[in-house]
Design an enzyme around this catalytic site. Structure first.
Site, mmCIF file in Angstrom:
data_model
loop_
_atom_site.group_PDB
_atom_site.id
_atom_site.type_symbol
_atom_site.label_atom_id
_atom_site.label_comp_id
_atom_site.label_asym_id
_atom_site.label_seq_id
_atom_site.Cartn_x
_atom_site.Cartn_y
_atom_site.Cartn_z
ATOM 1 N N SER A 192 -5.160 9.870 10.693
ATOM 2 C CA SER A 192 -6.140 9.303 9.804
ATOM 3 C C SER A 192 -7.278 10.336 10.040
ATOM 4 O O SER A 192 -7.501 10.722 11.178
ATOM 5 C CB SER A 192 -6.636 7.836 10.274
ATOM 6 N N TYR A 230 -9.749 1.907 16.514
ATOM 7 C CA TYR A 230 -8.843 2.433 15.465
ATOM 8 C C TYR A 230 -8.602 3.696 15.738
ATOM 9 O O TYR A 230 -7.482 4.414 15.453
ATOM 10 C CB TYR A 230 -9.438 2.006 14.028
ATOM 11 N N GLY A 235 0.701 -1.244 -0.093
ATOM 12 C CA GLY A 235 -0.058 -0.091 0.014
ATOM 13 C C GLY A 235 0.736 1.320 -0.043
ATOM 14 O O GLY A 235 1.822 1.624 -0.747
ATOM 15 N N ILE A 236 0.546 2.331 0.771
ATOM 16 C CA ILE A 236 1.036 3.420 1.106
ATOM 17 C C ILE A 236 2.701 3.443 1.403
ATOM 18 O O ILE A 236 3.444 4.008 0.761
ATOM 19 C CB ILE A 236 0.442 4.255 2.108
HETATM 20 N N1 LIG Z 1 -5.643 3.594 3.293
HETATM 21 C C1 LIG Z 1 -6.333 4.563 3.649
HETATM 22 O O1 LIG Z 1 -7.296 4.943 3.194
HETATM 23 C C2 LIG Z 1 -5.683 4.889 4.957
HETATM 24 C C3 LIG Z 1 -6.296 6.003 5.840
HETATM 25 C C4 LIG Z 1 -5.915 6.483 6.822
HETATM 26 C C5 LIG Z 1 -4.954 6.146 7.408
HETATM 27 N N2 LIG Z 1 -4.196 5.136 6.740
HETATM 28 C C6 LIG Z 1 -2.951 4.589 7.397
HETATM 29 O O2 LIG Z 1 -1.974 4.382 6.482
HETATM 30 C C7 LIG Z 1 -1.071 3.393 6.943
HETATM 31 C C8 LIG Z 1 -0.699 2.247 5.719
HETATM 32 O O3 LIG Z 1 -1.907 1.625 5.607
HETATM 33 P P1 LIG Z 1 -2.164 0.788 4.037
HETATM 34 O O4 LIG Z 1 -3.498 1.723 3.580
HETATM 35 O O5 LIG Z 1 -1.129 1.184 3.077
HETATM 36 O O6 LIG Z 1 -2.685 -0.542 4.410
HETATM 37 P P2 LIG Z 1 -1.990 -1.834 4.068
HETATM 38 O O7 LIG Z 1 -1.633 -1.843 2.439
HETATM 39 O O8 LIG Z 1 -2.774 -3.037 4.609
HETATM 40 O O9 LIG Z 1 -0.495 -1.791 4.586
HETATM 41 C C9 LIG Z 1 -0.345 -1.864 6.034
HETATM 42 C C10 LIG Z 1 0.911 -2.268 6.206
HETATM 43 O O10 LIG Z 1 1.233 -2.648 7.550
HETATM 44 C C11 LIG Z 1 1.835 -3.912 7.881
HETATM 45 N N3 LIG Z 1 1.371 -4.501 9.182
HETATM 46 C C12 LIG Z 1 0.253 -4.687 9.469
HETATM 47 N N4 LIG Z 1 0.525 -5.310 11.031
HETATM 48 C C13 LIG Z 1 1.721 -5.196 11.266
HETATM 49 C C14 LIG Z 1 2.545 -5.520 12.252
HETATM 50 N N5 LIG Z 1 2.083 -6.091 13.136
HETATM 51 N N6 LIG Z 1 3.946 -5.409 12.332
HETATM 52 C C15 LIG Z 1 4.375 -4.953 11.303
HETATM 53 N N7 LIG Z 1 3.989 -4.338 10.074
HETATM 54 C C16 LIG Z 1 2.482 -4.684 10.329
HETATM 55 C C17 LIG Z 1 1.322 -4.774 6.860
HETATM 56 O O11 LIG Z 1 1.951 -5.987 6.713
HETATM 57 P P3 LIG Z 1 1.268 -7.141 6.047
HETATM 58 O O12 LIG Z 1 1.251 -6.938 4.297
HETATM 59 O O13 LIG Z 1 2.289 -8.300 6.283
HETATM 60 O O14 LIG Z 1 -0.132 -7.343 6.511
HETATM 61 C C18 LIG Z 1 1.207 -3.795 5.639
HETATM 62 O O15 LIG Z 1 2.745 -3.708 5.103
HETATM 63 C C19 LIG Z 1 -1.499 2.698 8.229
HETATM 64 O O16 LIG Z 1 -1.105 3.124 9.395
HETATM 65 C C20 LIG Z 1 -3.151 3.081 8.111
HETATM 66 O O17 LIG Z 1 -3.539 3.265 9.245
HETATM 67 C C21 LIG Z 1 -4.712 4.583 5.475
#
Ligand SMILES: NC(=O)c1ccc[n+]([C@@H]2O[C@H](COP(=O)([O-])OP(=O)(O)OC[C@H]3O[C@@H](n4cnc5c(N)ncnc54)[C@H](OP(=O)(O)O)[C@@H]3O)[C@@H](O)[C@H]2O)c1
Length: 304
Positions: free
Chosen positions: A151, A176, A26-27
């Site tokens: 977020s 969350y 993802g991000i």
């Molecule tokens: N997408 C949105 O709209 C959005 C909005 C607001 C905030 N955010 C924030 O953006 C950040 C990135 O999220 P994303 O949207 O890119 O989601 P994502 O694609 O699900 O990426 C999340 C990442 O966190 C890793 N992770 C989860 N649990 C972990 C752990 N116990 N130890 C180490 N790494 C772990 C995952 O690893 P695995 O691949 O192994 O599961 C993955 O690499 C997060 O903090 C999220 O809260 C996202």
């Protein structure tokens, strides 16, 4: 710089070392790729090394000369956070950018290895511990920065950090939002503490708007499926979602303590800009109490 800030505005990062938690997906992946494209040495801090090494290959497919590596970090377990910090410090002598990006959203109730509600433990406490364990390296690296992910969901959250185990009344979205608000308070409080100790390292918070990633795909509940469907409809790409992180990490006008997010309608999408919402949400004594509690819960004491 053009009218809209993009990754083309990032200056050369050769010689800088960056750690991106959750850099495999993802991000976090898009952030790691952009930093590698600009010449930074990038360490993907990942809970699954197979996924991490696959992400390394995907970055190298785009940037063959990239200096990128994956190291195991499971934020669900403070032992793993300590092991990551030791391995990193044994292998790298500087740290310019620590990107506290990894996160989970709306899982069914479970607790971390150390007994905290999983979202609060992974999203916030794990990163609190990680930053404290890497502080010495950040301090000795000129112009270093720590970027923490908030977020939109946190903008309506109340700062109540008391039911840390969550076992009494677990509401996934509430927990969350609390975990993300904690990351945002942490970013501002860290900046305050760094500045008051005359340390040049900067701490910045940011949020990616609504971005199409796998964040909600790990849970098959109907409500999550519906939310995921709406994200697909209205969300922006992960590449756009990475821009607030990249701006916070590299833009030269950053002073420390800012909150960066997309400039579009309701903050869901757009190009990075500075937001004042965190200044309105922030409560000094709550952030201070949260810090004391976090040091106690993680056993990591910050040495400024
Ligand atoms: N997408 C949105 O709209 C959005 C909005 C607001 C905030 N955010 C924030 O953006 C950040 C990135 O999220 P994303 O949207 O890119 O989601 P994502 O694609 O699900 O990426 C999340 C990442 O966190 C890793 N992770 C989860 N649990 C972990 C752990 N116990 N130890 C180490 N790494 C772990 C995952 O690893 P695995 O691949 O192994 O599961 C993955 O690499 C997060 O903090 C999220 O809260 C996202």
């Amino acid at each position: 710089m053009g009218i809209f800030w993009t990754k083309n505005d990032i200056k050369d990062l050769t010689g800088k070392v960056a750690v991106v938690t959750g850099g495999n997906s993802g991000i976090g992946f898009q952030t790691s790729l952009a930093l590698a494209e600009k010449g930074a040495t990038v360490v993907l801090a990942v809970r699954n090394l197979n996924k991490g090494n696959d992400a390394v290959d995907r970055i190298k497919a785009v940037v063959p000369q990239a200096n990128v590596n994956a190291i195991k970090l499971d934020l669900n377990d403070l032992k793993s956070v300590r092991a990551f910090a030791s391995e990193f410090k044994n292998n790298y002598k500087s740290l310019s950018l620590l990107i506290n990006n990894a996160g989970i959203m709306l899982p069914p109730y479970r607790s971390t290895e150390d007994g905290f509600e999983s979202q609060f433990g992974v999203n916030y406490l794990g990163h609190f511990a990680l930053t404290g364990l890497l502080l010495e390296t950040l301090k000795k690296t000129p112009n270093s920065r720590v970027v923490s992910l908030g977020s939109l969901a946190a903008h309506k959250a109340k700062p109540e950090f008391s039911n840390i185990k969550g076992s009494k009344k677990y509401k996934p979205l509430k927990f969350y939002s609390q975990s993300k608000l904690a990351c945002m308070f942490f970013a501002k409080e860290l900046q305050y503490r760094l500045r008051s100790h005359h340390i040049a390292c900067k701490s910045i918070a940011c949020h990616p708007g609504i971005s199409k990633t796998s964040l909600l795909s790990r849970n098959t509940k109907l409500t999550n499926k519906l939310t995921r469907y709406s994200v697909r409809l209205v969300g922006q790409s992960a590449e756009m979602g990475a821009l607030p992180i990249l701006y916070a990490a590299t833009e030269s006008s950053i002073r420390g303590g800012e909150y960066i997010g997309p400039d579009g309608r309701r903050g869901g999408k757009g190009y990075p800009t500075e937001l004042d919402i965190l200044d309105n949400l922030f409560v000094d004594h709550v952030a201070n109490n949260l810090w004391t509690l976090s040091e106690k819960l993680t056993g990591v004491t910050y040495r400024f």
